[in-house]
Design a protein around this motif. Structure first.
Motif, PDB file in Angstrom:
ATOM      1  N   MET A   1     -20.965 -69.516   9.000  1.00 51.87           N
ATOM      2  CA  MET A   1     -21.756 -70.466   7.884  1.00 51.87           C
ATOM      3  C   MET A   1     -20.961 -70.679   7.437  1.00 51.87           C
ATOM      4  O   MET A   1     -20.068 -69.757   6.591  1.00 51.87           O
ATOM      5  N   THR A   2     -21.544 -71.654   6.991  1.00 48.95           N
ATOM      6  CA  THR A   2     -21.181 -71.988   4.912  1.00 48.95           C
ATOM      7  C   THR A   2     -22.029 -71.906   3.931  1.00 48.95           C
ATOM      8  O   THR A   2     -23.124 -71.850   4.289  1.00 48.95           O
ATOM      9  N   ARG A   3     -21.635 -71.014   3.194  1.00 48.52           N
ATOM     10  CA  ARG A   3     -22.598 -70.074   1.659  1.00 48.52           C
ATOM     11  C   ARG A   3     -22.647 -71.956   1.050  1.00 48.52           C
ATOM     12  O   ARG A   3     -22.051 -73.109   0.881  1.00 48.52           O
ATOM     13  N   LYS A   4     -23.724 -71.774   0.602  1.00 48.18           N
ATOM     14  CA  LYS A   4     -23.891 -73.197  -0.809  1.00 48.18           C
ATOM     15  C   LYS A   4     -22.950 -73.184  -1.935  1.00 48.18           C
ATOM     16  O   LYS A   4     -23.106 -74.321  -2.516  1.00 48.18           O
ATOM     17  N   ASP A   5     -22.337 -72.190  -1.450  1.00 46.67           N
ATOM     18  CA  ASP A   5     -21.385 -71.813  -2.811  1.00 46.67           C
ATOM     19  C   ASP A   5     -19.978 -72.934  -2.432  1.00 46.67           C
ATOM     20  O   ASP A   5     -18.612 -72.746  -3.138  1.00 46.67           O
ATOM     21  N   GLY A   6     -20.018 -73.120  -1.571  1.00 44.29           N
ATOM     22  CA  GLY A   6     -18.703 -73.596  -0.396  1.00 44.29           C
ATOM     23  C   GLY A   6     -17.967 -72.821   0.160  1.00 44.29           C
ATOM     24  O   GLY A   6     -16.675 -72.678   1.451  1.00 44.29           O
ATOM     25  N   ALA A   7     -18.380 -71.448  -0.019  1.00 44.64           N
ATOM     26  CA  ALA A   7     -17.412 -70.353   0.787  1.00 44.64           C
ATOM     27  C   ALA A   7     -17.928 -70.136   1.948  1.00 44.64           C
ATOM     28  O   ALA A   7     -19.219 -70.334   2.757  1.00 44.64           O
ATOM     29  N   TRP A   8     -17.256 -69.852   3.129  1.00 46.91           N
ATOM     30  CA  TRP A   8     -17.153 -69.632   4.619  1.00 46.91           C
ATOM     31  C   TRP A   8     -17.268 -68.293   4.934  1.00 46.91           C
ATOM     32  O   TRP A   8     -16.437 -66.939   3.956  1.00 46.91           O
ATOM     33  N   GLN A   9     -18.203 -67.692   5.551  1.00 47.00           N
ATOM     34  CA  GLN A   9     -18.023 -65.995   6.554  1.00 47.00           C
ATOM     35  C   GLN A   9     -17.850 -66.779   7.550  1.00 47.00           C
ATOM     36  O   GLN A   9     -18.120 -67.440   8.386  1.00 47.00           O
ATOM     37  N   PHE A  10     -17.451 -65.207   8.534  1.00 50.69           N
ATOM     38  CA  PHE A  10     -17.414 -65.229   9.485  1.00 50.69           C
ATOM     39  C   PHE A  10     -17.518 -63.725  10.038  1.00 50.69           C
ATOM     40  O   PHE A  10     -17.164 -63.209   9.204  1.00 50.69           O
ATOM     41  N   HIS A  11     -18.926 -63.857  10.705  1.00 48.16           N
ATOM     42  CA  HIS A  11     -19.137 -62.599  11.767  1.00 48.16           C
ATOM     43  C   HIS A  11     -19.089 -62.415  13.131  1.00 48.16           C
ATOM     44  O   HIS A  11     -18.858 -64.083  13.858  1.00 48.16           O
ATOM     45  N   ASP A  12     -18.933 -61.507  13.253  1.00 45.73           N
ATOM     46  CA  ASP A  12     -19.170 -61.194  15.402  1.00 45.73           C
ATOM     47  C   ASP A  12     -20.259 -60.923  15.555  1.00 45.73           C
ATOM     48  O   ASP A  12     -20.735 -60.753  17.059  1.00 45.73           O
ATOM     49  N   ALA A  13     -21.116 -61.111  15.032  1.00 41.15           N
ATOM     50  CA  ALA A  13     -22.905 -60.125  15.075  1.00 41.15           C
ATOM     51  C   ALA A  13     -23.487 -61.592  14.293  1.00 41.15           C
ATOM     52  O   ALA A  13     -23.532 -62.081  13.601  1.00 41.15           O
ATOM     53  N   GLY A  14     -25.285 -61.291  14.824  1.00 38.92           N
ATOM     54  CA  GLY A  14     -25.896 -61.849  14.066  1.00 38.92           C
ATOM     55  C   GLY A  14     -26.029 -61.644  12.434  1.00 38.92           C
ATOM     56  O   GLY A  14     -25.305 -60.358  11.565  1.00 38.92           O
ATOM     57  N   PRO A  15     -26.755 -62.712  12.460  1.00 43.96           N
ATOM     58  CA  PRO A  15     -27.004 -62.081  10.099  1.00 43.96           C
ATOM     59  C   PRO A  15     -27.713 -61.256   9.867  1.00 43.96           C
ATOM     60  O   PRO A  15     -28.158 -60.297  10.718  1.00 43.96           O
ATOM     61  N   GLY A  16     -26.337 -60.692   9.080  1.00 44.06           N
ATOM     62  CA  GLY A  16     -27.125 -59.971   8.173  1.00 44.06           C
ATOM     63  C   GLY A  16     -26.646 -58.220   8.844  1.00 44.06           C
ATOM     64  O   GLY A  16     -26.824 -56.964   8.870  1.00 44.06           O
ATOM     65  N   SER A  17     -26.043 -58.695  10.924  1.00 44.08           N
ATOM     66  CA  SER A  17     -25.469 -57.256  10.847  1.00 44.08           C
ATOM     67  C   SER A  17     -24.297 -56.676  10.653  1.00 44.08           C
ATOM     68  O   SER A  17     -23.488 -56.344  11.640  1.00 44.08           O
ATOM     69  N   ALA A  18     -23.215 -57.654  10.042  1.00 45.84           N
ATOM     70  CA  ALA A  18     -22.082 -57.119  10.200  1.00 45.84           C
ATOM     71  C   ALA A  18     -21.798 -56.304   8.858  1.00 45.84           C
ATOM     72  O   ALA A  18     -22.196 -55.808   7.918  1.00 45.84           O
ATOM     73  N   ASP A  19     -20.509 -54.748   9.059  1.00 43.82           N
ATOM     74  CA  ASP A  19     -20.048 -54.088   9.194  1.00 43.82           C
ATOM     75  C   ASP A  19     -19.784 -54.274   7.523  1.00 43.82           C
ATOM     76  O   ASP A  19     -18.130 -54.919   7.555  1.00 43.82           O
ATOM     77  N   MET A  20     -20.021 -53.956   6.328  1.00 40.32           N
ATOM     78  CA  MET A  20     -19.043 -54.297   5.295  1.00 40.32           C
ATOM     79  C   MET A  20     -17.913 -53.780   5.187  1.00 40.32           C
ATOM     80  O   MET A  20     -16.635 -54.059   4.137  1.00 40.32           O
ATOM     81  N   ALA A  21     -17.344 -52.342   5.561  1.00 39.34           N
ATOM     82  CA  ALA A  21     -15.872 -51.184   5.569  1.00 39.34           C
ATOM     83  C   ALA A  21     -15.511 -52.063   6.092  1.00 39.34           C
ATOM     84  O   ALA A  21     -14.525 -52.363   6.639  1.00 39.34           O
ATOM     85  N   GLU A  22     -15.457 -53.358   7.597  1.00 41.26           N
ATOM     86  CA  GLU A  22     -14.755 -53.885   7.628  1.00 41.26           C
ATOM     87  C   GLU A  22     -14.375 -55.212   7.917  1.00 41.26           C
ATOM     88  O   GLU A  22     -13.683 -55.819   7.516  1.00 41.26           O
ATOM     89  N   ALA A  23     -15.350 -55.775   6.573  1.00 40.32           N
ATOM     90  CA  ALA A  23     -15.101 -56.748   6.244  1.00 40.32           C
ATOM     91  C   ALA A  23     -13.485 -57.391   5.201  1.00 40.32           C
ATOM     92  O   ALA A  23     -13.343 -55.937   4.931  1.00 40.32           O
ATOM     93  N   ARG A  24     -12.780 -58.657   5.732  1.00 46.20           N
ATOM     94  CA  ARG A  24     -11.927 -58.903   4.912  1.00 46.20           C
ATOM     95  C   ARG A  24     -11.595 -60.036   4.828  1.00 46.20           C
ATOM     96  O   ARG A  24     -12.670 -61.285   5.008  1.00 46.20           O
ATOM     97  N   VAL A  25     -10.791 -61.039   3.502  1.00 47.02           N
ATOM     98  CA  VAL A  25     -11.156 -62.008   2.801  1.00 47.02           C
ATOM     99  C   VAL A  25      -9.956 -62.771   3.191  1.00 47.02           C
ATOM    100  O   VAL A  25      -8.744 -61.614   3.505  1.00 47.02           O
TER     101      VAL A  25
END
Length: 64
Positions: free
Chosen positions: A1-25
């Motif tokens: 998914m691309t955010r409105k500011d142009g950044a990308w997000q990748f998730h292995d689950a549906g929107p809103g269900s990503a575990d921020m404890a496992e997030a990486r840049v």
């Protein structure tokens, strides 16, 4: 998914269900290197989404 500011997000689950404890840049380049099929959706507009049922599956785009 691309955010409105142009950044990308990748998730292995549906929107809103990503575990921020496992997030990486990471760089978009590293994601394409890990999975070259990400290159098929590099033209997603800001706010666009792409998903697929399994790795290597066909991308389904919203607002592409």
């Amino acid at each position: 998914m691309t955010r409105k500011d142009g950044a990308w997000q990748f998730h292995d689950a549906g929107p809103g269900s990503a575990d921020m404890a496992e997030a990486r840049v990471v760089s978009l380049r590293s994601m394409v290197e890990r999975d070259p099929t990400v290159g098929e959706i590099l033209d997603l507009p800001p706010g666009g989404r792409a998903s697929r049922g399994a790795p290597g599956g066909r991308w389904v785009c919203e607002r592409c």
